[in-house]
Motif scaffolding. Structure first.
Motif, PDB file in Angstrom:
ATOM      1  N   ASP A   6       0.758  -1.078  -0.001  1.00 21.50           N
ATOM      2  CA  ASP A   6       0.053   0.140   0.105  1.00 21.50           C
ATOM      3  C   ASP A   6       0.857   1.348   0.081  1.00 21.50           C
ATOM      4  O   ASP A   6       0.634   2.242   0.446  1.00 21.50           O
ATOM      5  CB  ASP A   6      -0.959  -0.101   1.117  1.00 21.50           C
ATOM      6  CG  ASP A   6      -2.474   0.725   0.788  1.00 21.50           C
ATOM      7  OD1 ASP A   6      -2.471   0.992  -0.239  1.00 21.50           O
ATOM      8  OD2 ASP A   6      -2.956   0.796   1.885  1.00 21.50           O
ATOM      9  N   SER A   7       1.891   1.172  -0.868  1.00 24.51           N
ATOM     10  CA  SER A   7       2.849   2.184  -0.939  1.00 24.51           C
ATOM     11  C   SER A   7       3.751   2.733   0.115  1.00 24.51           C
ATOM     12  O   SER A   7       4.671   3.663   0.370  1.00 24.51           O
ATOM     13  CB  SER A   7       2.113   3.513  -1.313  1.00 24.51           C
ATOM     14  OG  SER A   7       1.534   3.380  -2.401  1.00 24.51           O
ATOM     15  N   ILE A   8       3.739   1.509   1.162  1.00 19.66           N
ATOM     16  CA  ILE A   8       4.644   2.001   2.625  1.00 19.66           C
ATOM     17  C   ILE A   8       5.711   0.792   2.513  1.00 19.66           C
ATOM     18  O   ILE A   8       5.415  -0.230   2.254  1.00 19.66           O
ATOM     19  CB  ILE A   8       3.844   1.760   3.930  1.00 19.66           C
ATOM     20  CG1 ILE A   8       2.577   2.784   3.911  1.00 19.66           C
ATOM     21  CG2 ILE A   8       4.839   1.686   5.102  1.00 19.66           C
ATOM     22  CD1 ILE A   8       1.826   2.700   4.943  1.00 19.66           C
ATOM     23  N   SER A   9       6.900   1.502   2.642  1.00 12.33           N
ATOM     24  CA  SER A   9       8.184   0.553   2.448  1.00 12.33           C
ATOM     25  C   SER A   9       8.202  -0.437   3.420  1.00 12.33           C
ATOM     26  O   SER A   9       8.113  -0.131   4.722  1.00 12.33           O
ATOM     27  CB  SER A   9       9.224   1.132   2.250  1.00 12.33           C
ATOM     28  OG  SER A   9      10.631   0.502   2.398  1.00 12.33           O
ATOM     29  N   LEU A  10       8.602  -1.956   3.287  1.00 12.01           N
ATOM     30  CA  LEU A  10       8.739  -2.789   4.237  1.00 12.01           C
ATOM     31  C   LEU A  10      10.567  -3.212   4.363  1.00 12.01           C
ATOM     32  O   LEU A  10      10.849  -4.095   4.959  1.00 12.01           O
ATOM     33  CB  LEU A  10       7.878  -4.111   3.954  1.00 12.01           C
ATOM     34  CG  LEU A  10       6.543  -3.926   4.031  1.00 12.01           C
ATOM     35  CD1 LEU A  10       5.938  -5.264   3.796  1.00 12.01           C
ATOM     36  CD2 LEU A  10       5.903  -3.191   5.015  1.00 12.01           C
TER      37      LEU A  10
END
Length: 250
Positions: A6-10
């Motif tokens: 969801d466009s959040i870097s892991l």
């Protein structure tokens, strides 16, 4: 590699994926029919089913309170449904539409500023997709029978969409789209400005944006070179067409 949900870097603080199993291909449903009085059987089908894979990593924090907050934020992120999980490869980005089916955060008493996690995702489509569409366009076709070929890339067969736009038409009564032994046919009283879309992904045919009835089976395209045929039945016509697909990965 970068991994975003969801466009959040892991792959950056406070999260870090260390291991993933997305490259595994074990979600195939094999159908075999037994043969009377013979060894073995006959393979009927070998379709990819919903894909399950795991991401393993850690959540970090500057202190215990910060770690607490980051764990809560992580769980909210991971429990979102049907979200884009993008993985950046050297050849581009591959996207899986996923929902987490299992979240394991085995926090021990000594986890003050970090904590491991393991998340199992399910991608109902069974495959990942390129984030850009691949297209082949030809214009000014006047042949009633058009034979051509397209080379399909990726590691799993994609769904192909043919968009055909008439620029001139004389008594055309039907259109055929054929590849690899399957043919779909649209019968209509066409005009010189009609736009026809054969959409294999959504299993529908539209004429000027309106869904219409058709006969036959949508053509299948496989990895590598595929011959295909577009045939107009009638006196004469001129048209442009675009063959489009999204690279698909098992």
């Amino acid at each position: 590699m970068n991994i975003t949900l969801d466009s959040i870097s892991l792959m950056t603080s406070p999260y870090r994926v260390k291991k993933m199993t997305v490259e595994d291909v074990e979600n195939r449903e094999i159908s075999v029919m037994g043969l009377a009085r013979q060894r073995g059987g006959l393979l009927l089908n070998a379709e990819l089913k919903p894909k399950k894979f795991t991401l393993i990593g850690a959540i970090t924090g500057t202190d215990q309170a910060d770690l607490d907050d980051n764990i809560d934020t992580f769980k909210e992120l991971i429990t979102r449904r049907s979200k884009d999980l993008d993985m950046t490869y050297g050849s581009g980005t591959r996207r899986y539409i996923v929902t987490a089916s299992k979240i394991n955060i085995p926090r021990e008493h000594y986890h003050i500023d970090y904590c491991p996690f393991e998340v199992e995702f399910i991608a109902p489509a069974g495959v990942g997709y390129d984030t850009t569409e691949t297209t082949e366009t030809q214009t000014g076709i006047t042949d009633l029978t058009k034979n051509d070929a397209i080379t399909i890339a990726g590691s799993a067969p994609p769904d192909v969409k043919l968009t055909l736009t008439f620029t001139a038409e004389n008594a055309i009564t039907s259109l055929d789209f054929l590849a690899n032994g399957n043919k779909i046919t649209l019968t209509a009283a066409f005009t010189s400005t009609d736009v026809v879309v054969f959409d294999a992904e959504n299993m529908k045919v539209t004429l000027n944006g309106t869904e219409v009835a058709y006969t036959g089976i949508f053509p299948e395209f496989f990895i590598g070179s595929n011959d295909y045929l577009i045939e107009a039945h009638g006196t004469s016509c001129t048209y442009n067409y675009t063959l489009a697909y999204t690279k698909t990965y098992a």
